[in-house]
Design a protein around this motif. Structure first.
Motif, PDB file in Angstrom:
ATOM      1  N   ILE A 189      -1.589  16.268  -1.791  1.00 39.61           N
ATOM      2  CA  ILE A 189      -1.469  14.453  -1.979  1.00 39.61           C
ATOM      3  C   ILE A 189      -3.071  13.803  -1.534  1.00 39.61           C
ATOM      4  O   ILE A 189      -3.784  14.277  -1.044  1.00 39.61           O
ATOM      5  CB  ILE A 189      -0.544  13.679  -0.377  1.00 39.61           C
ATOM      6  N   ALA A 190      -3.673  12.950  -2.504  1.00 43.42           N
ATOM      7  CA  ALA A 190      -5.010  12.305  -2.324  1.00 43.42           C
ATOM      8  C   ALA A 190      -5.206  11.070  -1.827  1.00 43.42           C
ATOM      9  O   ALA A 190      -4.083  10.121  -2.314  1.00 43.42           O
ATOM     10  CB  ALA A 190      -5.421  11.997  -4.353  1.00 43.42           C
ATOM     11  N   TYR A 191      -5.545  10.653  -1.283  1.00 39.90           N
ATOM     12  CA  TYR A 191      -5.704   8.836  -0.295  1.00 39.90           C
ATOM     13  C   TYR A 191      -6.756   8.282  -0.630  1.00 39.90           C
ATOM     14  O   TYR A 191      -8.268   9.223  -1.384  1.00 39.90           O
ATOM     15  CB  TYR A 191      -5.882   9.916   1.449  1.00 39.90           C
ATOM     16  N   PRO A 192      -6.287   6.868  -0.133  1.00 39.15           N
ATOM     17  CA  PRO A 192      -7.172   6.424  -1.461  1.00 39.15           C
ATOM     18  C   PRO A 192      -8.368   6.008  -0.865  1.00 39.15           C
ATOM     19  O   PRO A 192      -8.730   6.382   0.273  1.00 39.15           O
ATOM     20  CB  PRO A 192      -6.547   4.911  -0.800  1.00 39.15           C
ATOM     21  N   ARG A 193      -9.480   5.587  -1.728  1.00 40.90           N
ATOM     22  CA  ARG A 193     -10.739   5.943  -1.590  1.00 40.90           C
ATOM     23  C   ARG A 193     -10.940   4.034  -1.112  1.00 40.90           C
ATOM     24  O   ARG A 193     -10.162   3.155  -1.652  1.00 40.90           O
ATOM     25  CB  ARG A 193     -11.964   6.494  -2.198  1.00 40.90           C
ATOM     26  N   TYR A 194     -11.736   3.640   0.019  1.00 36.07           N
ATOM     27  CA  TYR A 194     -11.878   2.269   0.163  1.00 36.07           C
ATOM     28  C   TYR A 194     -12.314   1.457  -0.866  1.00 36.07           C
ATOM     29  O   TYR A 194     -12.815   0.297  -0.711  1.00 36.07           O
ATOM     30  CB  TYR A 194     -13.270   2.347   1.572  1.00 36.07           C
ATOM     31  N   HIS A 239      -6.597   8.011  -9.046  1.00 36.29           N
ATOM     32  CA  HIS A 239      -7.298   8.025  -7.900  1.00 36.29           C
ATOM     33  C   HIS A 239      -6.924   9.166  -7.208  1.00 36.29           C
ATOM     34  O   HIS A 239      -6.445  10.277  -6.940  1.00 36.29           O
ATOM     35  CB  HIS A 239      -8.564   7.548  -6.893  1.00 36.29           C
ATOM     36  N   MET A 240      -5.125   8.786  -6.741  1.00 32.86           N
ATOM     37  CA  MET A 240      -3.920   9.167  -5.852  1.00 32.86           C
ATOM     38  C   MET A 240      -2.874   9.754  -6.744  1.00 32.86           C
ATOM     39  O   MET A 240      -2.310  11.327  -6.011  1.00 32.86           O
ATOM     40  CB  MET A 240      -3.223   7.831  -5.145  1.00 32.86           C
ATOM     41  N   MET A 241      -3.276   9.432  -8.428  1.00 31.27           N
ATOM     42  CA  MET A 241      -2.063  10.783  -9.604  1.00 31.27           C
ATOM     43  C   MET A 241      -3.089  11.225  -9.870  1.00 31.27           C
ATOM     44  O   MET A 241      -2.263  12.755  -9.745  1.00 31.27           O
ATOM     45  CB  MET A 241      -1.811   9.411 -10.095  1.00 31.27           C
ATOM     46  N   PHE A 242      -4.575  11.447 -10.459  1.00 32.40           N
ATOM     47  CA  PHE A 242      -4.917  12.378 -10.908  1.00 32.40           C
ATOM     48  C   PHE A 242      -6.154  13.199 -10.482  1.00 32.40           C
ATOM     49  O   PHE A 242      -6.864  13.780 -11.033  1.00 32.40           O
ATOM     50  CB  PHE A 242      -5.545  11.719 -12.251  1.00 32.40           C
ATOM     51  N   SER A 243      -6.566  13.325  -9.000  1.00 35.32           N
ATOM     52  CA  SER A 243      -8.206  13.592  -8.303  1.00 35.32           C
ATOM     53  C   SER A 243      -7.018  14.355  -8.104  1.00 35.32           C
ATOM     54  O   SER A 243      -6.312  14.955  -7.509  1.00 35.32           O
ATOM     55  CB  SER A 243      -8.271  12.873  -7.410  1.00 35.32           C
ATOM     56  N   VAL A 244      -8.569  15.645  -7.735  1.00 32.45           N
ATOM     57  CA  VAL A 244      -7.841  16.992  -7.254  1.00 32.45           C
ATOM     58  C   VAL A 244      -8.777  17.385  -6.830  1.00 32.45           C
ATOM     59  O   VAL A 244      -9.638  17.034  -6.442  1.00 32.45           O
ATOM     60  CB  VAL A 244      -7.030  18.178  -8.309  1.00 32.45           C
ATOM     61  N   ALA A 271       0.833  -0.952   0.061  1.00 32.76           N
ATOM     62  CA  ALA A 271      -0.008   0.087  -0.056  1.00 32.76           C
ATOM     63  C   ALA A 271       0.575   1.261  -0.009  1.00 32.76           C
ATOM     64  O   ALA A 271       0.496   2.080  -1.342  1.00 32.76           O
ATOM     65  CB  ALA A 271      -0.793  -0.224   0.870  1.00 32.76           C
ATOM     66  N   LYS A 272       1.392   1.372   0.852  1.00 34.24           N
ATOM     67  CA  LYS A 272       2.840   2.335   1.042  1.00 34.24           C
ATOM     68  C   LYS A 272       3.523   2.489  -0.330  1.00 34.24           C
ATOM     69  O   LYS A 272       3.928   3.575  -0.677  1.00 34.24           O
ATOM     70  CB  LYS A 272       3.350   2.259   2.404  1.00 34.24           C
ATOM     71  N   THR A 273       3.918   1.522  -0.914  1.00 29.09           N
ATOM     72  CA  THR A 273       5.354   2.145  -2.789  1.00 29.09           C
ATOM     73  C   THR A 273       4.058   3.019  -3.731  1.00 29.09           C
ATOM     74  O   THR A 273       4.507   3.511  -3.470  1.00 29.09           O
ATOM     75  CB  THR A 273       4.554   0.366  -3.167  1.00 29.09           C
ATOM     76  N   ARG A 274       2.501   2.378  -3.207  1.00 36.81           N
ATOM     77  CA  ARG A 274       2.167   3.202  -4.272  1.00 36.81           C
ATOM     78  C   ARG A 274       1.532   4.615  -3.677  1.00 36.81           C
ATOM     79  O   ARG A 274       1.021   5.492  -4.233  1.00 36.81           O
ATOM     80  CB  ARG A 274       0.337   2.350  -4.151  1.00 36.81           C
ATOM     81  N   THR A 275       1.240   4.739  -2.960  1.00 35.48           N
ATOM     82  CA  THR A 275       1.029   5.802  -1.882  1.00 35.48           C
ATOM     83  C   THR A 275       2.046   6.583  -1.992  1.00 35.48           C
ATOM     84  O   THR A 275       2.413   8.021  -2.217  1.00 35.48           O
ATOM     85  CB  THR A 275       0.832   5.859  -0.340  1.00 35.48           C
ATOM     86  N   ILE A 276       4.049   6.636  -1.543  1.00 32.63           N
ATOM     87  CA  ILE A 276       5.020   7.114  -2.299  1.00 32.63           C
ATOM     88  C   ILE A 276       4.860   7.508  -3.652  1.00 32.63           C
ATOM     89  O   ILE A 276       5.335   8.733  -3.640  1.00 32.63           O
ATOM     90  CB  ILE A 276       5.913   6.511  -1.794  1.00 32.63           C
ATOM     91  N   ALA A 277       4.465   6.503  -4.278  1.00 36.95           N
ATOM     92  CA  ALA A 277       4.979   7.371  -6.044  1.00 36.95           C
ATOM     93  C   ALA A 277       4.079   7.976  -6.012  1.00 36.95           C
ATOM     94  O   ALA A 277       4.030   9.254  -6.898  1.00 36.95           O
ATOM     95  CB  ALA A 277       3.988   5.481  -6.390  1.00 36.95           C
ATOM     96  N   ALA A 278       2.615   8.108  -5.888  1.00 33.36           N
ATOM     97  CA  ALA A 278       1.850   9.485  -5.777  1.00 33.36           C
ATOM     98  C   ALA A 278       1.943  10.371  -5.021  1.00 33.36           C
ATOM     99  O   ALA A 278       2.125  11.515  -6.420  1.00 33.36           O
ATOM    100  CB  ALA A 278       0.317   8.710  -5.600  1.00 33.36           C
TER     101      ALA A 278
END
Ligand code: SDX
Length: 393
Positions: free
Chosen positions: A149-154, A164-169, A131-138
């Motif tokens: 930073i955009a946080y993940p949605r359940y 979503h974490m890369m492109f949501s504003v 999970a954190k590898t994705r968060t760090i990248a985004a």
């Protein structure tokens, strides 16, 4: 001759190591994760289901899948102090340097014993790292472009959440189309493991000394970065762009490759194990076609890639050396279509490969007879020599 090395895997076998995770038949172009063909997994499994297969040895049932999904969500956020590291990186810091540094730094915030694979904790730590590898990248991308930073949605799966974490504003959530989400999921599944490649062998080497999962995976990220390995997916796009912008024909470019003095390689071609088509390249080529059709877009680089592939496969220089497209030849076309920036292409490979690296770290760490990897060499240096005082040198 080159320096010969042998890997003593602790089973008393030298020259290679034993593993139960991934099977490759290079002659037949076969790739299986825990015995399941990559073609089935790429089309029918989610990336996280595939990750659980690689790490725990079986495809998860509903209960196991739900439990791991909760663990991913609970562990996706970075410790507040971890986010301060982003402020210390230069704006143009390479995302692979950030990823490697941040994965290593994660262990300083880990609350539990990070060197054991006891069931309860290990599942928590494995889900946390994925999970954190994705968060760090985004987060490194958002930090680079100056956005929050955009946080993940359940309600989203792993691939959808990454997008979503890369492109949501703040004022609008990015909603990937099913085709885009499926293409990214397939990309991640196809990169999830690949036996004893350079970066995975690095993870195993570091793990064999008793090092923890974060130190081992961070070392794997660094090994993957090289142009001959994971860095090739970026180099392929640079090569195709060069052909496009210079107007050189594919045949003329191949002529430069065949002129060994040029030092130019056909990036995305060749493989130490596959002496035929890399099965992942076939899947990715088809997926690139389908994605661009679904998005109603064209990419001149895809047309050039096809022309280069056709010319190379018809050329005896490549055929005689059994050089075929590998996983990196078409993967960048998909990442471009999705909108991933070029300097993050190898990061995407690392995100995909993280479950495989975790599985291999566990396999080495769990082996009670594991011995430290200690490759040997053929010594080609000076014979016995005398020490001479500096005044006489
Ligand atoms: C990955 O190991 C894995 O599983 C890796 C990977 C994974 O999932 O982890 O599959 C991911 O790293 C794929 C590879 C990505 N790299 C590239 O696309 C870079 C371009 N490829 C080459 O650098 C090369 O093919 C390698 C690194 C992939 C393989 O290197 P090898 O096995 O050492 O191949 P080699 O150098 O022994 O090649 C044999 C011959 C040589 O010619 P001769 O000296 O015999 O005349 O083929 C030539 C090489 O010069 N050759 C190439 C070439 N690859 C090999 N010539 C031109 N272009 C190429 N790409």
């Amino acid at each position: 001759t080159t320096g010969l090395i042998t890997l003593d895997d602790g089973y008393g076998n030298t020259g290679s190591c034993q593993s139960a995770i991934t099977f490759i038949d290079g002659e037949k172009g076969i790739l299986r994760y825990r015995g399941i063909p990559i073609e089935d997994l790429a089309e029918r499994s989610s990336f996280i289901e595939t990750a659980e297969l690689l790490i725990f040895g079986e495809l998860p049932d509903e209960e196991e899948r739900t439990e791991f999904r909760h663990l991913l969500s609970e562990n996706a956020a970075l410790h507040r102090d971890m986010r301060k590291h982003f402020d210390g990186f230069p704006a143009d810091a390479h995302p692979m340097a950030i990823l490697s540094a941040m994965i290593n730094a994660l262990q300083t915030h880990e609350l539990h014993d990070i060197e054991t694979t006891d069931a309860a904790h290990f599942k928590y730590a494995a889900a946390g790292l994925i999970a954190k590898t994705r968060t760090i990248a985004a987060a490194s991308y958002k930090s680079h472009i100056g956005q929050p930073i955009a946080y993940p949605r359940y309600d989203l799966n792993y691939a959808e959440n990454f997008l979503h974490m890369m492109f949501s504003v703040p004022y609008r959530d990015y909603e990937p189309t099913p085709e885009v989400a499926h293409a990214l999921n397939m990309f991640l599944v196809l990169h999830a493991d690949h036996e004893q490649n350079c970066s995975t062998s690095t993870v195993r080497m570091v793990a064999s000394s008793g090092a923890n999962m974060y130190s081992s995976v961070s070392a794997g990220v660094n090994a993957l970065w090289g142009r001959l390995h994971g860095g090739a997916n970026m180099a392929v796009i640079e090569m195709l762009e060069h052909i496009r912008t210079t107007g050189i024909t594919p045949e003329a470019y191949l002529a430069r490759v065949k002129d060994r003095s040029s030092g130019v390689k056909l990036m995305g071609f060749g493989h130490r194990v596959y002496r035929n088509f890399d099965p992942r390249a076939r899947i990715l080529k088809d997926a690139a076609d389908k994605l661009l059709d679904a998005m109603h877009v064209t990419d001149p680089l895809l047309d050039i890639a096809r022309e280069v592939e056709q010319a190379a496969l018809a050329d005896d220089y490549f055929a005689s050396r059994r050089l075929y497209p590998n996983v990196d030849f078409y993967s960048g076309i998909i990442l471009r279509a999705i909108g991933i920036p070029l300097d993050m292409f190898t990061v995407m490979f690392a995100i995909g490969r993280t479950p495989g690296w975790i599985a291999h770290w566990k396999e080495v760490t769990d082996n009670p007879r594991q011995r430290i990897y200690r490759p040997r060499q053929v010594y080609v240096g000076n014979p016995l020599s005398q020490w001479v005082p500096r005044s006489e040198r």
